[in-house]
Design a protein around this motif. Structure first.
Motif, PDB file in Angstrom:
ATOM      1  N   HIS A 175       0.439  -1.238   0.153  1.00 54.21           N
ATOM      2  CA  HIS A 175      -0.085  -0.044  -0.136  1.00 54.21           C
ATOM      3  C   HIS A 175       0.670   1.498  -0.011  1.00 54.21           C
ATOM      4  CE1 HIS A 175       1.118   0.815   4.192  1.00 54.21           C
ATOM      5  NE2 HIS A 175       0.624  -0.151   4.509  1.00 54.21           N
ATOM      6  N   SER A 199      -1.115   3.738  -2.340  1.00 56.80           N
ATOM      7  CA  SER A 199      -2.630   3.647  -1.705  1.00 56.80           C
ATOM      8  C   SER A 199      -3.439   3.266  -0.399  1.00 56.80           C
ATOM      9  CB  SER A 199      -3.213   2.555  -2.326  1.00 56.80           C
ATOM     10  OG  SER A 199      -2.388   0.836  -2.004  1.00 56.80           O
ATOM     11  N   PRO A 201      -4.521   1.416   3.024  1.00 59.22           N
ATOM     12  CA  PRO A 201      -4.783   0.755   3.700  1.00 59.22           C
ATOM     13  C   PRO A 201      -6.525   0.595   4.433  1.00 59.22           C
ATOM     14  CG  PRO A 201      -3.344   1.391   4.764  1.00 59.22           C
ATOM     15  CD  PRO A 201      -3.619   2.473   3.267  1.00 59.22           C
TER      16      PRO A 201
END
Length: 114
Positions: free
Chosen positions: A77, A82, A84
């Protein structure tokens, strides 16, 4: 503009949700001992506003973030910038900062594709 930036398993959003305190502590120590602006630039904390950060200002035509599920030091992540699951429900200020950094990276990816 530079042509491309390729990053292999780097912690782009910080170490807030890294499961190993040993790894998180080691990364913190490296960042503070070497006092490198590069780590701050990668984590989008080199300026007060995200819009002013080196990586956000898009000095590169292409950005490639590479991560591995088998990497035990940098979770996927943060390598792919990104959000999590724990960050989605976390209400601390540090979690807001993490989500902002990941969102800035997402916007950058959209610009590259669009």
């Amino acid at each position: 503009k530079l042509h491309a930036f390729v990053s292999l398993s780097s912690s782009h959003c910080g170490n807030v949700y890294v499961p190993s305190t040993l790894v998180a502590g080691g990364m913190w120590a490296l960042q503070h001992l070497h006092q490198s602006t590069f780590m701050d630039e990668l984590q989008l904390v080199d300026r007060d506003k995200h819009e002013d950060c080196f990586m956000y200002r898009r000095h590169f035509k292409y950005v490639v973030l590479v991560g591995s599920l088998q990497d035990s030091y940098v979770p996927m992540h943060t390598a792919q910038a990104s959000i999590p699951k724990p960050a989605e429900v976390d209400r601390r200020v540090i979690a807001d900062s993490y989500r902002d950094r990941a969102e800035v990276s997402r916007l950058g990816r959209r610009r590259l594709r669009g």
